[in-house]
Write an enzyme that holds these catalytic residues in place. Structure first.
Site, PDB file in Angstrom:
ATOM      1  N   ARG A   1       0.850  -1.186   0.000  1.00 20.69           N
ATOM      2  CA  ARG A   1       0.000   0.000   0.000  1.00 20.69           C
ATOM      3  C   ARG A   1       0.887   1.238   0.000  1.00 20.69           C
ATOM      4  NH1 ARG A   1       0.537   1.898   5.200  1.00 20.69           N
ATOM      5  NH2 ARG A   1       1.080   0.346   6.773  1.00 20.69           N
ATOM      6  N   LEU A   2       0.258   2.384  -0.130  1.00 21.85           N
ATOM      7  CA  LEU A   2       0.940   3.655   0.089  1.00 21.85           C
ATOM      8  C   LEU A   2       1.072   3.869   1.594  1.00 21.85           C
ATOM      9  CD1 LEU A   2       1.887   5.943  -1.867  1.00 21.85           C
ATOM     10  CD2 LEU A   2      -0.168   7.168  -1.181  1.00 21.85           C
TER      11      LEU A   2
END
Length: 239
Positions: A87-88
């Protein structure tokens, strides 16, 4: 030290490492300060980490922004795989500031089928300067970092060159009891690490958060500590 590599994959066997971040300054496994690039990381180890991260995500046709994390033994100049965050991450902003990229834009372009040639993005990546982020929390350091809810009677962040503040708060907002305690991310970028630290000190000194307890004073004190100033942080440093 805890070193993480920002990576972006196209889902077709190409993955690009966008520099690394030092995220060693943690309390209860929660990061407090992050910076890019990692101080005192030898160039051979930096390149080896980048290659390893790229090869790992390319091997599974990874598609998205992600982070490959390592523990680095500075005495032996060896690094060890820790995990992948698919994910970010909260600290992606320091990478964006140093490399002049917008990772969220890349994700949207990828979702729309418009991010067609990741290799050309790799060729254009050129780091410039040094970025540091601190996380501002609604917590009381004097009470073992107990979370603090209540009314923010004044919220004032400085507006200045080289300063980026990602936040959700304003004067008069009520911070509820059912929340993640992070109020803001203060990110500064300057020509080198020493200048970035000076800019961050000035930014924190001119940030006003009244009404509830926060860790602003703790962060200001932390920036004066010699261990941080010399870039010798480890994951147990804040203990």
């Amino acid at each position: 030290p805890h070193i993480e590599l920002q990576v972006f994959g196209d889902g077709a066997g190409t993955a690009v490492a966008v520099g690394e971040r030092d995220c060693s300054i943690q309390r209860r496994n929660q990061k407090v300060v992050e910076e890019c690039p990692a101080p005192h990381l030898p160039e051979p180890q930096r390149r080896a980490m980048q290659r390893t991260a790229e090869q790992l995500l390319a091997s599974v046709n990874y598609r998205n922004a992600g982070t490959v994390e390592f523990i680095y033994d500075a005495r032996e100049n060896q690094f060890y795989f820790l995990e992948v965050n698919t994910r970010l991450q909260v600290e992606h902003g320091v990478t964006e500031e140093v490399f002049g990229v917008d990772l969220v834009e890349w994700m949207l372009q990828q979702a729309a089928g418009e991010l067609t040639d990741l290799r050309s993005h790799r060729d254009a990546l050129q780091p410039k300067g040094h970025a540091i982020q601190v996380r501002v929390y609604a917590e009381d350091p004097a009470r073992d970092f107990q979370p603090c809810a209540g009314l923010l009677s004044r919220v004032e962040f400085p507006v200045a060159q080289h300063v980026r503040i990602d936040h959700w708060i304003e004067t008069g907002i009520e911070v509820p009891a059912y929340f993640d305690p992070m109020l803001a991310k203060i990110i500064v970028k300057d020509d080198d690490r020493d200048q970035a630290l000076q800019t961050l000190e000035s930014t924190l000194a001119n940030t006003k958060l009244y009404g509830i307890e926060t860790n602003l004073g703790y962060l200001r004190a932390l920036l004066k500590d010699e261990t941080l100033r010399e870039g010798r942080m480890t994951t147990r440093y804040l203990n």
